[in-house]
Design a protein around this motif. Structure first.
Motif, PDB file in Angstrom:
ATOM      1  N   PRO A  24      14.439  34.477  96.294  1.00 42.96           N
ATOM      2  CA  PRO A  24      15.526  33.516  96.517  1.00 42.96           C
ATOM      3  C   PRO A  24      16.810  34.154  97.050  1.00 42.96           C
ATOM      4  N   LYS A  25      17.087  35.398  96.682  1.00 45.75           N
ATOM      5  CA  LYS A  25      18.335  36.019  97.147  1.00 45.75           C
ATOM      6  C   LYS A  25      18.303  36.291  98.654  1.00 45.75           C
ATOM      7  N   HIS A  26      17.111  36.309  99.239  1.00 41.12           N
ATOM      8  CA  HIS A  26      16.982  36.552 100.674  1.00 41.12           C
ATOM      9  C   HIS A  26      16.815  35.262 101.473  1.00 41.12           C
ATOM     10  N   PHE A  27      16.672  34.123 100.787  1.00 41.16           N
ATOM     11  CA  PHE A  27      16.469  32.862 101.485  1.00 41.16           C
ATOM     12  C   PHE A  27      17.816  32.306 101.946  1.00 41.16           C
ATOM     13  N   ASN A  28      17.844  31.771 103.158  1.00 39.22           N
ATOM     14  CA  ASN A  28      19.089  31.255 103.722  1.00 39.22           C
ATOM     15  C   ASN A  28      19.283  29.783 103.326  1.00 39.22           C
ATOM     16  N   PHE A  29      19.688  29.581 102.081  1.00 38.83           N
ATOM     17  CA  PHE A  29      19.968  28.218 101.637  1.00 38.83           C
ATOM     18  C   PHE A  29      21.208  27.687 102.357  1.00 38.83           C
ATOM     19  N   LEU A  30      21.134  26.458 102.798  1.00 42.55           N
ATOM     20  CA  LEU A  30      22.278  25.775 103.376  1.00 42.55           C
ATOM     21  C   LEU A  30      22.888  24.851 102.341  1.00 42.55           C
ATOM     22  N   ASN A  31      24.136  24.462 102.562  1.00 39.16           N
ATOM     23  CA  ASN A  31      24.791  23.546 101.627  1.00 39.16           C
ATOM     24  C   ASN A  31      24.016  22.224 101.592  1.00 39.16           C
ATOM     25  N   PRO A  32      23.411  21.874 100.448  1.00 36.26           N
ATOM     26  CA  PRO A  32      22.565  20.676 100.420  1.00 36.26           C
ATOM     27  C   PRO A  32      23.352  19.379 100.401  1.00 36.26           C
ATOM     28  N   GLY A  33      24.631  19.434 100.009  1.00 37.78           N
ATOM     29  CA  GLY A  33      25.445  18.222  99.976  1.00 37.78           C
ATOM     30  C   GLY A  33      24.769  17.090  99.215  1.00 37.78           C
ATOM     31  N   ILE A  34      24.286  17.384  98.017  1.00 36.73           N
ATOM     32  CA  ILE A  34      23.519  16.403  97.247  1.00 36.73           C
ATOM     33  C   ILE A  34      24.413  15.235  96.833  1.00 36.73           C
ATOM     34  N   LYS A  35      23.924  14.029  97.097  1.00 37.80           N
ATOM     35  CA  LYS A  35      24.627  12.812  96.735  1.00 37.80           C
ATOM     36  C   LYS A  35      23.858  12.075  95.641  1.00 37.80           C
ATOM     37  N   ALA A  36      24.607  11.507  94.701  1.00 39.29           N
ATOM     38  CA  ALA A  36      23.991  10.774  93.591  1.00 39.29           C
ATOM     39  C   ALA A  36      24.476   9.332  93.594  1.00 39.29           C
ATOM     40  N   ALA A  37      23.534   8.397  93.583  1.00 36.86           N
ATOM     41  CA  ALA A  37      23.850   6.974  93.417  1.00 36.86           C
ATOM     42  C   ALA A  37      23.390   6.566  92.026  1.00 36.86           C
ATOM     43  N   ILE A  38      24.311   6.040  91.218  1.00 40.90           N
ATOM     44  CA  ILE A  38      24.014   5.770  89.810  1.00 40.90           C
ATOM     45  C   ILE A  38      24.078   4.274  89.530  1.00 40.90           C
ATOM     46  N   SER A  39      23.061   3.772  88.861  1.00 38.57           N
ATOM     47  CA  SER A  39      23.035   2.389  88.397  1.00 38.57           C
ATOM     48  C   SER A  39      22.602   2.391  86.933  1.00 38.57           C
ATOM     49  N   GLU A  40      22.519   1.221  86.339  1.00 38.57           N
ATOM     50  CA  GLU A  40      22.135   1.173  84.926  1.00 38.57           C
ATOM     51  C   GLU A  40      21.352  -0.088  84.604  1.00 38.57           C
ATOM     52  N   SER A  41      20.571   0.002  83.548  1.00 35.38           N
ATOM     53  CA  SER A  41      19.924  -1.143  82.938  1.00 35.38           C
ATOM     54  C   SER A  41      20.416  -1.210  81.491  1.00 35.38           C
ATOM     55  N   ASP A  42      19.835  -2.066  80.700  1.00 38.54           N
ATOM     56  CA  ASP A  42      20.277  -2.183  79.302  1.00 38.54           C
ATOM     57  C   ASP A  42      20.033  -0.895  78.525  1.00 38.54           C
ATOM     58  N   MET A  43      18.956  -0.183  78.882  1.00 38.53           N
ATOM     59  CA  MET A  43      18.526   0.959  78.070  1.00 38.53           C
ATOM     60  C   MET A  43      18.793   2.320  78.700  1.00 38.53           C
ATOM     61  N   GLU A  44      19.032   2.359  80.001  1.00 43.14           N
ATOM     62  CA  GLU A  44      19.124   3.664  80.643  1.00 43.14           C
ATOM     63  C   GLU A  44      20.034   3.652  81.867  1.00 43.14           C
ATOM     64  N   PHE A  45      20.435   4.865  82.267  1.00 47.31           N
ATOM     65  CA  PHE A  45      21.094   5.083  83.541  1.00 47.31           C
ATOM     66  C   PHE A  45      20.055   5.590  84.539  1.00 47.31           C
ATOM     67  N   ILE A  46      20.169   5.153  85.772  1.00 46.04           N
ATOM     68  CA  ILE A  46      19.253   5.575  86.837  1.00 46.04           C
ATOM     69  C   ILE A  46      20.055   6.339  87.881  1.00 46.04           C
ATOM     70  N   ILE A  47      19.653   7.579  88.133  1.00 48.71           N
ATOM     71  CA  ILE A  47      20.335   8.448  89.089  1.00 48.71           C
ATOM     72  C   ILE A  47      19.408   8.696  90.264  1.00 48.71           C
ATOM     73  N   LYS A  48      19.836   8.303  91.466  1.00 48.98           N
ATOM     74  CA  LYS A  48      19.059   8.527  92.681  1.00 48.98           C
ATOM     75  C   LYS A  48      19.737   9.616  93.499  1.00 48.98           C
ATOM     76  N   LEU A  49      18.995  10.672  93.777  1.00 44.35           N
ATOM     77  CA  LEU A  49      19.543  11.853  94.430  1.00 44.35           C
ATOM     78  C   LEU A  49      18.963  12.031  95.827  1.00 44.35           C
ATOM     79  N   LYS A  50      19.807  12.426  96.763  1.00 41.22           N
ATOM     80  CA  LYS A  50      19.368  12.781  98.103  1.00 41.22           C
ATOM     81  C   LYS A  50      20.108  14.035  98.554  1.00 41.22           C
ATOM     82  N   SER A  51      19.412  14.842  99.353  1.00 40.06           N
ATOM     83  CA  SER A  51      19.971  16.102  99.825  1.00 40.06           C
ATOM     84  C   SER A  51      19.876  16.178 101.340  1.00 40.06           C
ATOM     85  N   LYS A  52      20.841  16.851 101.954  1.00 40.12           N
ATOM     86  CA  LYS A  52      20.829  17.019 103.407  1.00 40.12           C
ATOM     87  C   LYS A  52      19.932  18.177 103.831  1.00 40.12           C
TER      88      LYS A  52
END
Length: 273
Positions: free
Chosen positions: A182-210
């Motif tokens: 991993p130290k040699h891999f050229n990771f780019l800034n993923p700019g991860i975005k999270a969209a959060i919603s909820e139901s009565d019992m839980e939170f739902i997190i939807k993630l996307k990366s560039k």
């Protein structure tokens, strides 16, 4: 061990994160190897499960009951049906270990990708794995695709689907493989975005990366909780859904507070930039 594998963390918080990934990846490496050799090896245990007092240790669950990276990893690498990859430079063997008591049929799909999600080559294979067996299902050789110019920027993505279902409903799991440390891999800034919603019992997190993000960690600034999944890899453009049971959060928080408290990091974030 840490400096042999990862770029050195920029601060104490990054050190805590990276040390957990180091431990989880090391034990994953061993367990997957032993499970691929079912018959010669008939089981494994890791040290240790939990702590009886607050301490820095090898545990996968800390004194307060919080899951470290290893425990989320263990949920995956001890799954009854495991897909895993064994690599030797640019040669890769994909195995399925079936520790269930039923034969399984599925489709192995693999893609050699670059960090931005582009596909260099891909394939699929219909497989049948007998119960209580481990089997090498796919043998790949990327010597004509991977070279010194791109080896730091490509990775293999593979998953086992249960006949005809789409990727989001995969029953049997997935994985990724880097061809360098991993130290040699050229990771780019993923700019991860999270969209959060909820139901009565839980939170739902939807993630996307560039771009490709490895070992994505979700955490809350001022509360503890158990996520449905954590410390996972995220391919550019894919959507990852993670849920949090409201009853599993250490204090009552609203969806607004959750959005303010949620912190996301990956291996890209461990070094100072």
């Amino acid at each position: 061990y840490l400096s042999e594998t990862f770029k050195y963390p920029e601060n104490f918080e990054s050190l805590l994160y990276t040390s957990q990934i180091l431990q989880a990846e090391a034990i994953k490496y061993g367990v997957e190897h032993w499970r691929r050799n079912r018959g010669r090896c008939m089981g494994s245990l890791y040290w240790q499960l939990n702590d009886c007092w607050p301490v820095a240790s090898w545990s996968s669950i800390d004194y307060y009951g919080r899951w470290k990276a290893l425990h989320y990893y263990a949920k995956r690498f001890y799954s009854p049906v495991l897909i895993s990859a064994e690599d030797n430079r640019t040669m890769v063997n994909i195995y399925v270990t079936n520790d269930s008591r039923e034969d399984i049929k599925g489709i192995i799909e693999w893609k050699l990708r670059d960090t931005r999600g582009g596909v260099l080559c891909e394939g699929k294979e219909n497989v049948m794995i007998a119960s209580l067996r481990a089997k090498r299902c796919v043998a790949l050789n990327f010597k004509d695709v991977i070279n010194n110019n791109n080896i730091r920027e490509v990775y293999l993505e593979f998953f086992l689907k249960d006949g005809g279902r789409d990727r989001q409903n995969t029953d049997y799991g997935n994985g990724t493989l880097l061809f360098v440390k991993p130290k040699h891999f050229n990771f780019l800034n993923p700019g991860i975005k999270a969209a959060i919603s909820e139901s009565d019992m839980e939170f739902i997190i939807k993630l996307k990366s560039k771009t490709f993000a490895k070992s994505v960690e979700l955490d809350l600034k001022e509360a503890d909780c158990r996520f449905s999944d954590n410390y996972f890899d995220l391919t550019a453009g894919d959507e990852k859904i993670v849920t949090v049971e409201k009853s599993d959060i250490s204090k009552n928080i609203s969806i607004v507070e959750l959005k303010e408290q949620l912190e996301i990091r990956s291996l890209y974030d461990i070094e100072e930039r």
